[in-house]
Design a protein around this motif. Structure first.
Motif, PDB file in Angstrom:
ATOM      1  N   GLY A  99       0.968  -1.272  -0.166  1.00  0.00           N
ATOM      2  CA  GLY A  99      -0.099  -0.051  -0.059  1.00  0.00           C
ATOM      3  C   GLY A  99       0.691   1.236  -0.079  1.00  0.00           C
ATOM      4  O   GLY A  99       0.168   2.346  -0.284  1.00  0.00           O
ATOM      5  N   GLN A 100       2.026   1.241  -0.092  1.00  0.00           N
ATOM      6  CA  GLN A 100       3.069   2.317   0.021  1.00  0.00           C
ATOM      7  C   GLN A 100       3.591   2.424  -1.228  1.00  0.00           C
ATOM      8  O   GLN A 100       4.244   1.744  -1.861  1.00  0.00           O
ATOM      9  CB  GLN A 100       4.268   2.347   1.061  1.00  0.00           C
ATOM     10  CG  GLN A 100       3.694   2.137   2.639  1.00  0.00           C
ATOM     11  CD  GLN A 100       4.798   1.972   3.514  1.00  0.00           C
ATOM     12  OE1 GLN A 100       5.382   2.991   3.713  1.00  0.00           O
ATOM     13  NE2 GLN A 100       5.015   0.827   4.022  1.00  0.00           N
ATOM     14  N   LYS A 101       3.216   3.784  -1.982  1.00  0.00           N
ATOM     15  CA  LYS A 101       3.811   4.139  -3.211  1.00  0.00           C
ATOM     16  C   LYS A 101       5.256   4.724  -3.032  1.00  0.00           C
ATOM     17  O   LYS A 101       5.479   5.545  -2.314  1.00  0.00           O
ATOM     18  CB  LYS A 101       2.754   5.194  -3.890  1.00  0.00           C
ATOM     19  CG  LYS A 101       3.425   5.434  -5.426  1.00  0.00           C
ATOM     20  CD  LYS A 101       2.141   6.243  -6.166  1.00  0.00           C
ATOM     21  CE  LYS A 101       2.787   6.520  -7.579  1.00  0.00           C
ATOM     22  NZ  LYS A 101       1.918   7.275  -7.875  1.00  0.00           N
ATOM     23  N   ILE A 102       6.257   4.105  -3.800  1.00  0.00           N
ATOM     24  CA  ILE A 102       7.632   4.430  -3.795  1.00  0.00           C
ATOM     25  C   ILE A 102       7.844   5.534  -4.864  1.00  0.00           C
ATOM     26  O   ILE A 102       7.538   5.129  -5.979  1.00  0.00           O
ATOM     27  CB  ILE A 102       8.482   3.308  -3.899  1.00  0.00           C
ATOM     28  CG1 ILE A 102       8.065   2.120  -3.057  1.00  0.00           C
ATOM     29  CG2 ILE A 102      10.064   3.659  -3.879  1.00  0.00           C
ATOM     30  CD1 ILE A 102       9.082   0.887  -3.028  1.00  0.00           C
ATOM     31  N   THR A 103       8.036   6.700  -4.341  1.00  0.00           N
ATOM     32  CA  THR A 103       8.463   7.753  -5.406  1.00  0.00           C
ATOM     33  C   THR A 103       9.909   8.223  -5.561  1.00  0.00           C
ATOM     34  O   THR A 103      10.333   8.736  -6.496  1.00  0.00           O
ATOM     35  CB  THR A 103       7.712   9.011  -5.000  1.00  0.00           C
ATOM     36  OG1 THR A 103       7.961   9.353  -3.800  1.00  0.00           O
ATOM     37  CG2 THR A 103       6.210   8.750  -5.069  1.00  0.00           C
ATOM     38  N   ASP A 104      10.706   7.442  -4.549  1.00  0.00           N
ATOM     39  CA  ASP A 104      12.066   7.783  -4.501  1.00  0.00           C
ATOM     40  C   ASP A 104      12.814   6.944  -5.331  1.00  0.00           C
ATOM     41  O   ASP A 104      12.699   5.485  -4.928  1.00  0.00           O
ATOM     42  CB  ASP A 104      12.370   7.957  -3.019  1.00  0.00           C
ATOM     43  CG  ASP A 104      14.054   8.470  -2.893  1.00  0.00           C
ATOM     44  OD1 ASP A 104      14.808   8.502  -3.879  1.00  0.00           O
ATOM     45  OD2 ASP A 104      14.542   8.569  -1.708  1.00  0.00           O
TER      46      ASP A 104
END
Length: 544
Positions: A99-104
């Motif tokens: 559920g955690q979107k990774i943008t880095d």
């Protein structure tokens, strides 16, 4: 008295000429220092193709031609061209873990051989390879592999992902659980074959943050959206129109490496330093500018003269290839072409000068003076080499290439203006002008095909004998030209063909082409598949 006066005149004339020549050289050197100093200054940030630094350099060059009354070619100084820089990650790309979107991108990123715009979801367990699910796989087999400087992580990832996709994986997410010494980075120029599933990687940082402490399955939702990234470079062309039937091209590239962003820097550290490129090739750029002025003001009228400053040379001769095609510059229009690349570091001890292309016409043997006392000249007969004259050679145009040699500052931030041998460059410019002047007395030179030079090339056991088009990004390897007496020309291949397979090995770009070539040895026979005019052809080929 009359005899003495005549004698005095005879004695004084050489002194007057020598003094005048010395004064001209001093003026030339002063101009060289000023012009190279600007083009190789930090203000231009390395003149990377398509950058603001390239634009500033172009404006400076054009202003010089305008100030000296040298006209634009066909009414335009600027000749832009577009080129693909690789695959760009688009905002719709997403890698979501529990559920955690990774943008880095330092935590996770997609791999460039992923399928485009196809979503894959699933609950994955490391080591559990379930058909139709996302597979969570380690990139490295052990700690030693993660520390190995020679480990090709991208090749390994592609091979593993391809095999996984064939076995039913809906998507693949690699992870680094060892902390690689040489961390994987997104390679926008990758030309590995595109797979039919999305593929991504969790870096060590991402692994530690998102999955290391999870006991059980990991919910993965991923979609990769990529697009071809394009930039525009600009060639500069000025012209002296003498109303002649044929034109001489004199050229030099003016682009350099910027901050080393394109992977062609030899600087040990990836710290973004400016690569000023004083010798490579502000030296040739300024030599061309000053020679153009000298020719414009001379009595050289047998030919028209086209002065071209190429961009994109450092990316694979992109600019010279583009303008040759755009303006149809071939042997029906051109008499010959001279190219100057890295002409500013003449060694005061050896005076070594390399002149390439001397085998491209019989006339060069008469015109190029190897016994000139100012230089110790080495000949290279090949018309193909690591600079822009190659683009003209493949159009059947005789060429010469002037080069004062490699040095330890090549493709490094230390290639600065204070290391230029200005006196040596002025001497070389005089020599090149003398070649142009001698050619006024010669008929239009005949063209002679030559063998390809091996200087500075990667060594393989075999060669096809082709000049790849490094700007081509649409699958396979497109050929700009073929070399005499090599396997490709004997098999019937020609410029414009696109290599798509070599033996059993598919060719999707330069990387896979080189890997395929490395599989063969001298004497091997196989089949090369090409696309020609939209049709696939299979040609038998033998490596000799």
């Amino acid at each position: 008295m009359r005899f003495l006066a005549v004698g005095a005149l005879v004695l004084a004339t050489p002194l007057f000429i020598a003094t005048t020549s010395l004064a001209k050289d001093k003026k030339t050197i002063k101009e060289l220092k000023k012009q190279i100093g600007y083009l190789a200054s930090d203000e231009l940030e390395g003149r990377r193709t398509g950058s603001n630094g390239e634009k500033k350099a172009a404006e400076y060059i054009i202003a010089y031609y305008q100030q000296n009354g040298i006209a634009a070619y066909k009414g335009n100084y600027r000749y832009p061209f577009s080129f693909v820089t690789g695959k760009e990650i688009m905002p719709l790309t997403s890698i979501i873990i529990n559920g955690q979107k990774i943008t880095d991108l330092s935590e996770a990123f997609p791999l460039p051989f992923s399928v485009n715009s196809k979503r894959a979801t699933g609950d994955a367990l490391a080591g559990v390879l379930e058909h139709g699910n996302v597979w969570l796989m380690p990139l490295y087999s052990d700690a030693d592999e993660a520390k190995d400087a020679h480990f090709d992580w991208e090749k390994t990832a592609h091979e593993k992902a391809k095999e996984a996709a064939e076995q039913g994986a809906a998507g693949i997410l690699f992870y680094d659980n060892y902390g690689a010494k040489y961390e994987p980075e997104y390679n926008k120029k990758s030309d590995y074959e595109t797979l039919d599933v999305p593929v991504g990687i969790l870096t060590y940082k991402g692994y530690k943050k998102y999955i290391e402490k999870i006991d059980g399955s990991v919910a993965i939702d991923m979609m990769v959206v990529l697009k071809k990234a394009e930039m525009t470079g600009t060639n500069i062309a000025a012209y002296v129109d003498n109303g002649a039937k044929h034109t001489v091209v004199i050229g030099a590239h003016y682009d350099h490496l910027g901050h080393g962003e394109d992977g062609n820097s030899l600087h040990a550290k990836k710290d973004g330093q400016i690569h000023n490129g004083a010798d490579d090739n502000a030296s040739g750029t300024v030599a061309l500018m000053q020679l153009a002025k000298r020719i414009k003001n001379s009595k050289l009228k047998k030919y028209n003269y086209l002065f071209i400053h190429f961009s994109g040379e450092e990316l694979g001769l992109l600019g010279s290839k583009a303008i040759v095609k755009q303006e149809q510059l071939d042997s029906t229009k051109l008499a010959y072409m001279l190219n100057m690349d890295m002409v500013g570091r003449l060694n005061d001890s050896t005076h070594a000068l390399t002149i390439g292309g001397v085998g491209t016409s019989p006339v060069w043997g008469r015109v190029v003076d190897k016994n000139n006392p100012s230089f110790k000249i080495s000949y290279d007969s090949a018309g193909v080499g690591p600079s822009d004259h190659s683009s003209f050679y493949y159009q059947g145009v005789p060429v010469l290439f002037f080069f004062t040699g490699l040095h330890t500052d090549y493709h490094k931030p230390s290639d600065d203006a204070d290391k230029i041998n200005y006196k040596g460059q002025a001497m070389l410019m005089n020599y090149i002008y003398s070649v142009v002047a001698k050619m006024e007395k010669e008929p239009k030179p005949a063209f002679t095909p030559t063998k390809q030079s091996t200087v500075g090339k990667v060594r393989f056991k075999v060669t096809l004998g082709v000049m790849p088009d490094y700007s081509y990004q649409n699958g396979g390897v497109r050929i700009d030209g073929v070399t005499e007496n090599k396997p490709a020309i004997k098999a019937g291949m020609k410029g414009g063909d696109i290599i798509i397979q070599l033996g059993e090995y598919k060719v999707t770009g330069m990387q896979t082409y080189m890997e395929a070539l490395g599989k063969f040895a001298e004497g091997d026979k196989t089949e090369v598949k090409i696309m020609r005019d939209g049709k696939e052809l299979a040609l038998p080929i033998e490596f000799k």
